[in-house]
Design a protein around this motif. Structure first.
Motif, PDB file in Angstrom:
ATOM      1  N   GLY A   1       0.902  -1.110   0.142  1.00 29.07           N
ATOM      2  CA  GLY A   1       0.005   0.137   0.187  1.00 29.07           C
ATOM      3  C   GLY A   1       0.705   1.356  -0.054  1.00 29.07           C
ATOM      4  O   GLY A   1       0.425   2.087  -0.483  1.00 29.07           O
TER       5      GLY A   1
ATOM      6  N   GLY B   1       0.853   4.003  -3.037  1.00 33.01           N
ATOM      7  CA  GLY B   1       0.470   5.186  -2.843  1.00 33.01           C
ATOM      8  C   GLY B   1      -1.170   5.595  -2.929  1.00 33.01           C
ATOM      9  O   GLY B   1      -2.069   4.861  -2.560  1.00 33.01           O
ATOM     10  N   GLU B   2      -1.109   6.644  -3.757  1.00 30.39           N
ATOM     11  CA  GLU B   2      -2.870   6.959  -4.048  1.00 30.39           C
ATOM     12  C   GLU B   2      -3.681   5.814  -4.502  1.00 30.39           C
ATOM     13  O   GLU B   2      -4.811   5.926  -4.400  1.00 30.39           O
TER      14      GLU B   2
ATOM     15  N   SER C   1      -3.630   2.898  -3.930  1.00 32.72           N
ATOM     16  CA  SER C   1      -3.725   1.510  -3.110  1.00 32.72           C
ATOM     17  C   SER C   1      -4.612   1.341  -2.060  1.00 32.72           C
ATOM     18  O   SER C   1      -4.491   0.375  -1.171  1.00 32.72           O
ATOM     19  N   GLY C   2      -5.850   2.072  -2.488  1.00 35.06           N
ATOM     20  CA  GLY C   2      -7.091   1.913  -1.830  1.00 35.06           C
ATOM     21  C   GLY C   2      -7.377   0.556  -1.212  1.00 35.06           C
ATOM     22  O   GLY C   2      -7.648   0.306  -0.044  1.00 35.06           O
TER      23      GLY C   2
ATOM     24  N   ALA D   1      -4.437  -1.293   0.895  1.00 39.15           N
ATOM     25  CA  ALA D   1      -4.430  -0.533   2.012  1.00 39.15           C
ATOM     26  C   ALA D   1      -5.457  -0.766   2.972  1.00 39.15           C
ATOM     27  O   ALA D   1      -5.453  -1.190   4.189  1.00 39.15           O
ATOM     28  N   SER D   2      -6.750  -0.627   2.451  1.00 37.99           N
ATOM     29  CA  SER D   2      -8.074  -1.148   3.319  1.00 37.99           C
ATOM     30  C   SER D   2      -7.916  -2.598   3.685  1.00 37.99           C
ATOM     31  O   SER D   2      -8.314  -2.715   5.043  1.00 37.99           O
TER      32      SER D   2
ATOM     33  N   VAL E   1      -5.650  -2.648   6.981  1.00 37.66           N
ATOM     34  CA  VAL E   1      -6.365  -2.168   8.051  1.00 37.66           C
ATOM     35  C   VAL E   1      -7.416  -3.066   8.496  1.00 37.66           C
ATOM     36  O   VAL E   1      -7.559  -3.368   9.948  1.00 37.66           O
TER      37      VAL E   1
ATOM     38  N   ALA F   1     -22.344   4.238  16.898  1.00 38.54           N
ATOM     39  CA  ALA F   1     -21.680   4.937  15.687  1.00 38.54           C
ATOM     40  C   ALA F   1     -22.319   5.320  14.539  1.00 38.54           C
ATOM     41  O   ALA F   1     -22.644   6.260  13.803  1.00 38.54           O
TER      42      ALA F   1
ATOM     43  N   GLY G   1     -24.679   8.563  13.573  1.00 35.23           N
ATOM     44  CA  GLY G   1     -23.938   9.371  12.414  1.00 35.23           C
ATOM     45  C   GLY G   1     -24.844   9.460  11.368  1.00 35.23           C
ATOM     46  O   GLY G   1     -24.420  10.053  10.250  1.00 35.23           O
TER      47      GLY G   1
ATOM     48  N   ARG H   1      -9.917  17.996  -2.758  1.00 40.95           N
ATOM     49  CA  ARG H   1     -10.060  16.475  -3.301  1.00 40.95           C
ATOM     50  C   ARG H   1     -11.421  16.281  -3.244  1.00 40.95           C
ATOM     51  O   ARG H   1     -12.102  16.464  -2.190  1.00 40.95           O
TER      52      ARG H   1
ATOM     53  N   PHE I   1     -17.270   1.954   2.870  1.00 46.34           N
ATOM     54  CA  PHE I   1     -16.823   0.837   4.020  1.00 46.34           C
ATOM     55  C   PHE I   1     -16.181   1.747   5.162  1.00 46.34           C
ATOM     56  O   PHE I   1     -16.345   1.399   6.188  1.00 46.34           O
ATOM     57  N   PHE I   2     -15.648   3.073   4.938  1.00 44.40           N
ATOM     58  CA  PHE I   2     -15.525   3.850   6.216  1.00 44.40           C
ATOM     59  C   PHE I   2     -16.493   4.916   6.627  1.00 44.40           C
ATOM     60  O   PHE I   2     -15.860   5.625   7.330  1.00 44.40           O
TER      61      PHE I   2
ATOM     62  N   GLU J   1      -3.143  13.078   3.756  1.00 46.34           N
ATOM     63  CA  GLU J   1      -1.976  13.301   3.161  1.00 46.34           C
ATOM     64  C   GLU J   1      -2.056  14.908   2.815  1.00 46.34           C
ATOM     65  O   GLU J   1      -1.008  15.338   2.446  1.00 46.34           O
TER      66      GLU J   1
ATOM     67  N   GLN K   1     -17.477   6.087  11.657  1.00 47.60           N
ATOM     68  CA  GLN K   1     -17.430   7.713  11.738  1.00 47.60           C
ATOM     69  C   GLN K   1     -16.574   8.087  10.182  1.00 47.60           C
ATOM     70  O   GLN K   1     -16.949   9.464  10.150  1.00 47.60           O
TER      71      GLN K   1
ATOM     72  N   ILE L   1     -10.867   7.174   9.096  1.00 43.03           N
ATOM     73  CA  ILE L   1      -9.582   6.133   8.904  1.00 43.03           C
ATOM     74  C   ILE L   1      -9.321   6.597   7.338  1.00 43.03           C
ATOM     75  O   ILE L   1     -10.190   6.265   6.548  1.00 43.03           O
TER      76      ILE L   1
ATOM     77  N   PRO M   1      -7.159   5.474   4.588  1.00 40.34           N
ATOM     78  CA  PRO M   1      -6.604   3.960   4.040  1.00 40.34           C
ATOM     79  C   PRO M   1      -5.111   4.300   3.696  1.00 40.34           C
ATOM     80  O   PRO M   1      -4.167   3.539   4.135  1.00 40.34           O
ATOM     81  N   VAL M   2      -4.901   5.251   2.984  1.00 40.09           N
ATOM     82  CA  VAL M   2      -3.233   5.294   2.499  1.00 40.09           C
ATOM     83  C   VAL M   2      -2.139   5.717   3.748  1.00 40.09           C
ATOM     84  O   VAL M   2      -1.141   4.974   3.941  1.00 40.09           O
TER      85      VAL M   2
ATOM     86  N   SER N   1      -3.156   4.914   6.820  1.00 42.09           N
ATOM     87  CA  SER N   1      -3.177   3.867   7.680  1.00 42.09           C
ATOM     88  C   SER N   1      -2.106   2.698   7.153  1.00 42.09           C
ATOM     89  O   SER N   1      -1.513   2.270   8.140  1.00 42.09           O
TER      90      SER N   1
END
Lengths: 97, 307
Positions: free
Chosen positions: A34, A38-39, A41-42, A45-46, A49, A93, A97, B11, B20-21, B33, B254, B257, B259-260, B262
């Motif tokens: 990830g 970089g950008e 890597s969604g 990276a997810s 996590v 949450a 939210g 952005r 997802f988040f 970033e 909420q 997070i 991802p990048v 993280s």
């Protein structure tokens, strides 16, 4: 309260060790990928996590299963209550939210 | 697509709210970033995890204040801190399990209170003003500095009547035996209500400030609940991962997070923790802890001044 009064738990951590090593290696690899992507890597990276966040929770669930096998119902209830609190927090949450 | 109205970053927003988040409370996708590059965040996570592992103070209590001083909001930095906590907990878990010093029953018992605190902290941290969070973070950094500089451990006496077969936690009780060299040391939990109260505070710290709360949990276990320091430290490493995960579940919903960023924290956190553990044997943990405590005091002062 002497330890002799209670049976020794059969949980030695051997299987947990193997699983934790695999999880941390996988998370490290995905996270490293990830970082390199970089950008874009969604997804990668997810995934890192999700694996890292889920690992302790899965560990608790696994302990609950082992405690059922040891017939230690007091801690089975505690473990399930712990997972319930976490789920409740997420639900609050979501609704708040 | 919507544009973010909250920061100078233009952005576009994610097209699907509640993805997802999740959707963040003010309809802005917080973008770490925009303030710090992923590379910088990765390096910061690596260094703080390594130093935290060396000094036994944890990495997040260093990482979160540093990120805030560098320009990130506490709302953005706290999830990153918690991710470094979970990553470190998972990475260190295997080694500590091998030492037979983790008591899962004590961990889950105390964790029930800590998770309640962390979920509460995470829920309200999303609505607290930034200044309040910064001041709270500064107080946490000072408390960690104080705890790290004065660490003492309660020593439980070995029992010559115990053997290797007695090592481990006990079914149905908060009792156990752990190996200390050739000796076997029995222990049992005392003052559980007071210990649980402190665990709730530790969890609240994790949920709001993004630090692990380990600097509260370990002394609470060892000096209030009379758990041997080694068992307390190992069990805390197990439980801080759960506490952090609980808060991260809330923060993910909420939409807090990134991802990048993280990924950088996870990669840096695991790498730094591994490096720190390797170097630890060659350096004096007490000296490093004092140095880290001094650095935390400086960071806390900077946070209070800028708040």
């Amino acid at each position: 309260m002497s330890p002799h009064r209670f049976p020794v738990s059969t949980i030695t951590g051997r299987r947990q060790r193997v699983a934790l090593r695999a999880v941390s290696a996988t998370a490290w690899g995905l996270a490293g990928l990830g970082v390199m992507l970089g950008e874009s890597s969604g997804v990668v990276a997810s995934a890192a996590v999700v694996i890292v966040v889920a690992a302790p929770l899965v560990r608790i669930a696994w302990l609950v299963v082992r405690w059922v096998q040891e017939r230690d119902l007091r801690f089975v209830v505690l473990g399930l209550a712990l997972l319930g609190v976490i789920a409740l927090g997420g639900a609050i949450a979501l609704w708040g939210g | 697509m919507r544009m973010c109205e909250c920061t100078s970053d233009t952005r576009p927003m994610p097209p699907e709210p509640g993805g997802f988040f999740g959707e963040s409370p003010d309809n802005c996708r917080y973008d770490s970033e925009a303030v710090l590059s992923p590379a910088l965040i990765t390096v910061a996570a690596l260094l703080t995890s390594a130093l935290g592992a060396l000094g036994g103070l944890g990495g997040a209590v260093l990482l979160v204040p540093l990120l805030v001083v560098a320009g990130l909001s506490v709302t953005d930095a706290a999830p990153l801190g918690l991710l470094s906590v979970v990553a470190g907990s998972v990475a260190a878990g295997a080694r500590q399990l091998g030492e037979r010093s983790v008591n899962h029953r004590i961990g889950v018992t105390t964790e029930f209170a800590a998770t309640f605190g962390s979920v509460t902290g995470a829920l309200i941290s999303g609505v607290l003003p930034e200044r309040v969070l910064v001041v709270l973070l500064a107080v946490v950094a000072l408390a960690a500095a104080f705890a790290g500089g004065r660490r003492t451990g309660l020593r439980n006496l070995p029992d010559p009547g115990l053997g290797v077969d007695d090592v481990g936690e006990r079914v149905g009780a908060l009792v156990g035996v752990y190996p200390l060299g050739a000796d076997m040391v029995p222990y049992r939990v005392v003052r559980l209500p007071l210990g649980l109260s402190l665990m709730t505070v530790a969890g609240f710290v994790a949920g709001t400030a993004g630090a692990s709360g380990g600097f509260i949990k370990t002394p609470a276990m060892s000096e209030v609940m009379h758990v041997p320091t080694k068992v307390a430290a190992a069990t805390t490493t197990f439980t801080i991962g759960v506490t952090a995960s609980a808060a991260l579940v809330v923060m993910a919903v909420q939409g807090r997070i990134d991802p990048v960023a993280s990924a950088g924290v996870i990669f840096g956190g695991i790498t730094g923790g591994w490096l720190g553990a390797r170097v630890q044997a060659k350096l004096s943990p007490a000296g490093i802890r004092r140095g880290l405590s001094a650095a935390l005091v400086v960071v806390a002062v900077i946070l209070l001044v800028t708040a």
